[in-house]
Design a protein around this motif. Structure first.
Motif, PDB file in Angstrom:
ATOM      1  N   GLU A  27     -40.787 -25.830 -28.983  1.00 24.16           N
ATOM      2  CA  GLU A  27     -40.158 -24.588 -28.521  1.00 24.16           C
ATOM      3  C   GLU A  27     -41.260 -23.741 -27.881  1.00 24.16           C
ATOM      4  O   GLU A  27     -42.336 -23.560 -28.464  1.00 24.16           O
ATOM      5  CB  GLU A  27     -39.512 -23.835 -29.684  1.00 24.16           C
ATOM      6  N   ILE A  28     -40.995 -23.251 -26.681  1.00 26.85           N
ATOM      7  CA  ILE A  28     -42.007 -22.499 -25.920  1.00 26.85           C
ATOM      8  C   ILE A  28     -41.389 -21.169 -25.495  1.00 26.85           C
ATOM      9  O   ILE A  28     -40.280 -21.149 -24.941  1.00 26.85           O
ATOM     10  CB  ILE A  28     -42.467 -23.294 -24.679  1.00 26.85           C
ATOM     11  N   VAL A  29     -42.100 -20.079 -25.741  1.00 28.73           N
ATOM     12  CA  VAL A  29     -41.642 -18.756 -25.330  1.00 28.73           C
ATOM     13  C   VAL A  29     -42.617 -18.217 -24.294  1.00 28.73           C
ATOM     14  O   VAL A  29     -43.818 -18.109 -24.559  1.00 28.73           O
ATOM     15  CB  VAL A  29     -41.567 -17.779 -26.530  1.00 28.73           C
ATOM     16  N   VAL A  30     -42.109 -17.927 -23.098  1.00 32.32           N
ATOM     17  CA  VAL A  30     -42.937 -17.384 -22.025  1.00 32.32           C
ATOM     18  C   VAL A  30     -42.450 -15.982 -21.697  1.00 32.32           C
ATOM     19  O   VAL A  30     -41.269 -15.774 -21.394  1.00 32.32           O
ATOM     20  CB  VAL A  30     -42.888 -18.267 -20.757  1.00 32.32           C
ATOM     21  N   ARG A  31     -43.353 -15.056 -21.772  1.00 33.32           N
ATOM     22  CA  ARG A  31     -43.047 -13.659 -21.447  1.00 33.32           C
ATOM     23  C   ARG A  31     -43.737 -13.311 -20.125  1.00 33.32           C
ATOM     24  O   ARG A  31     -44.952 -13.357 -20.033  1.00 33.32           O
ATOM     25  CB  ARG A  31     -43.570 -12.756 -22.568  1.00 33.32           C
ATOM     26  N   ASP A  32     -42.928 -12.996 -19.097  1.00 35.73           N
ATOM     27  CA  ASP A  32     -43.540 -12.524 -17.861  1.00 35.73           C
ATOM     28  C   ASP A  32     -43.341 -11.017 -17.757  1.00 35.73           C
ATOM     29  O   ASP A  32     -42.970 -10.372 -18.739  1.00 35.73           O
ATOM     30  CB  ASP A  32     -43.034 -13.300 -16.639  1.00 35.73           C
TER      31      ASP A  32
END
Length: 627
Positions: free
Chosen positions: A604-609
């Motif tokens: 599971e990967i969480v990317v915050r831009d």
């Protein structure tokens, strides 16, 4: 640490109660009807003729949440023996209001030639200076300064302290420092106000030097320092000071915890945020609405939706800010429908939404493609709740239509706005052009943006990228020439991956990281497995003029978020969530790669831009490719 509340300002001391037994009832007074009975008893027993007793009586309607300032004003007017102490009670009450102008008006009345109080006490002058600063009226503040000099009260430490605060609020550090240097009886308040002055003016080295030189740093000094660093976006430095504070065994107060959690939220430092939550529990610190709201904000800005819900559901008391934080946070985490359901629960609970709430609601509709529902909520602001939409709400409406490809409707909103559209509004329209394409509209929106924000590199980059995707290289070159002429430099893309409470930064094409060899080896492994899984590079995301497709593909693999992802795969435990923070928008190719990697590697990967969160799992993203 359990916080023991101090007695309210209207609580009479024992010796006053012994002289005037009627005042004993003030200790249990919780409403104006009850207070009116106490006031009547004080009149019949003669307590109101004693100015000390009269001051305590006046304090209840002036300061109690259940009080009434108009009633306090009538009490003051009826007391013909009012002295400076009683005057300052009412002035302090006015000065504590969000609107400082009634305080200035009342101060002016006390200077009337018919008033026996026309020579103000130093504390009165200090409160007038505070109101002047809060009102943003430097001329009135200077007039009060002149009055203090004329009355030979300018050397009073309380007057000097608020003079420092006044000048610092207008970023006039030279006069603020001149007053500070003239304080003979320097106290903790003086140093803390000067510390805040430096921080307010962005003079961080001066602030740190003063902080380090303080003979004794009490809790307020630590609080001012941490708050100032957060306000100056120095979040890592704020957490360093917070850690030093704990090392010196100084117990944080509510403000310190809130600011430390805010720093964690901005950094995406969820491990440190969790540590602070556990620290609060170990200390048995009284849970407050502010701390609960800060925890919710921190978790949602770190992509930890479940943790945010756990805090939200456990809170006994919630205000509109708490609900708004949860609604807005769910929206940026791709949980638009949950956000709107929570808004319905807020209405059902009888909590009135405010302007901030509707920003979250409209963002939830925009990110979820709920066009009709978004338009309905926008109208309900004024029709149902009497809230006049501001420019931020119109920006959300433009984004709502723009994301859906309804560019004509988005432009119509801008044309009919009751206020001048700002750069955020035009930026939303330009972003819609990036997604759906309209060269003529790009020209108009881009021109407006560069007029409004000629020094904002992000605007030039967005416009340049739109041209580059369409192969309009002459226009790209012209944008670069304009940037060079105006001396605008591009902010380089960077990504952070949070591992074990430590942030590791990667730049695009990074060749300086200590583990670059292992990272690039992992990139090649990812590249091989992605191609086997059917990955086709989106070379349109290469925004420089390169003819060779292989070279374009290689440049894509050097984007900062891919390097951070590779490092996360190397260093994190199998099965754990990888959290990445990106300072600019994630490109389409990186979005595709992270989706596929989440399935290939079972992570599971969480990317915050800079605008939202993307939660990747099993090859899917929470944004449903609508972003």
């Amino acid at each position: 640490m359990v916080v023991v509340p101090s007695p309210p300002p209207w609580a009479p001391p024992p010796e006053l109660v012994s002289n005037h037994p009627a005042l004993r009832h003030l200790l249990t007074c919780t409403s104006m009807p009850h207070f009116i009975q106490i006031h009547a008893l004080a009149i019949t027993t003669g307590a109101v003729t004693d100015n000390f007793a009269a001051a305590r009586i006046l304090s209840f309607p002036a300061f109690s949440p259940a009080g009434s300032l108009p009633y306090a004003r009538r009490l003051f007017a009826a007391n013909h023996r009012s002295d400076a102490f009683i005057t300052n009670i009412l002035l302090r009450a006015y000065a504590s209001l969000p609107n400082p102008f009634p305080a200035l008006s009342f101060f002016a009345e006390t200077l009337d030639s018919s008033s026996p109080l026309r020579r103000p006490h130093p504390n009165t002058l200090a409160l007038a200076l505070k109101a002047s600063a809060d009102a943003g009226d430097l001329d009135v503040g200077k007039a009060v300064h002149g009055m203090a000099l004329k009355l030979a009260e300018a050397s009073d430490v309380s007057v000097q302290n608020f003079l420092v605060r006044l000048y610092a609020s207008f970023r006039l550090i030279s006069p603020a420092r001149l007053v500070y240097d003239g304080i003979f009886d320097l106290n903790d308040a003086s140093m803390n106000i000067m510390l805040g002055a430096y921080l307010n003016c962005g003079l961080l080295e001066d602030a740190r030097q003063l902080f380090d030189e303080m003979p004794e740093r009490r809790i307020i000094s630590w609080s001012v320092m941490i708050n100032g660093l957060v306000q100056n976006s120095l979040f890592s430095e704020a957490l360093e000071i917070f850690t030093a504070m704990l090392v010196e065994k100084v117990d944080p107060n509510e403000s310190v915890y809130v600011n430390a959690l805010s720093a964690c939220a901005h950094l995406g430092a969820v491990d440190q945020g969790k540590w602070i939550e556990n620290h609060l529990r170990r200390k048995n610190f009284a849970a407050t609405v502010r701390i609960g709201t800060a925890l919710i904000d921190m978790y949602l800005k770190s992509g930890c939706v479940k943790n945010a819900f756990d805090v939200f559901d456990s809170m006994r008391e919630k205000n509109s800010l708490t609900w708004s934080a949860m609604i807005a946070g769910l929206a940026i985490n791709g949980r638009g429908e949950d956000s709107l359901r929570l808004f319905s629960s807020m209405e059902a609970a009888g909590i009135s939404p405010n302007e901030v709430t509707f920003v979250g609601v409209l963002n939830a509709c925009s990110h979820s493609g709920l066009i009709d529902e978004g338009a309905k909520h926008f109208k309900s602001m004024s029709w149902v709740y009497g809230i006049r939409p501001n420019v931020q709400h119109y920006c959300c409406l433009v984004d709502l239509y723009g994301r859906a490809g309804m560019l004509a409707e988005a432009e119509e909103v801008i044309e009919n706005m009751p206020m001048e559209p700002n750069s955020a509004v035009w930026g939303s329209l330009l972003n819609a052009c990036r997604i759906h394409g309209d060269v003529n509209l790009v020209e108009r929106a881009g021109k407006k943006l560069l007029e409004l924000e000629p020094e904002n590199s992000g605007r030039y980059v967005l416009l340049s990228n739109i041209y580059a995707r369409r192969g309009m290289w002459e226009e790209v070159a012209e944008i670069r020439r304009i940037m060079k002429k105006r001396r605008v430099t591009k902010t380089p893309g960077s990504s952070y991956v949070d591992l074990d409470g430590e942030n590791h930064e990667f730049m695009a094409g990074d060749s300086f990281h200590s583990e670059k060899t292992a990272v690039y080896a992992k990139i090649e492994e990812m590249r091989s497995r992605l191609k086997t899984a059917g990955y086709k590079p989106r070379i349109k995301e290469v925004l420089i003029d390169i003819e060779d497709d292989d070279e374009k593909e290689s440049s894509l693999y050097h984007h900062s978020e891919k390097l951070a992802l590779a490092f996360g795969l190397i260093r994190s435990e199998l099965g754990s969530t990888i959290r990445i923070t990106k300072n600019i928008r994630v490109c389409d190719d990186c979005h595709l790669v992270v989706k596929m990697v989440s399935k290939i590697y079972g992570r599971e990967i969480v990317v915050r831009d800079r605008s939202r969160f993307h939660h990747f799992k099993d090859g899917d993203c929470s944004c449903k490719d609508y972003w």
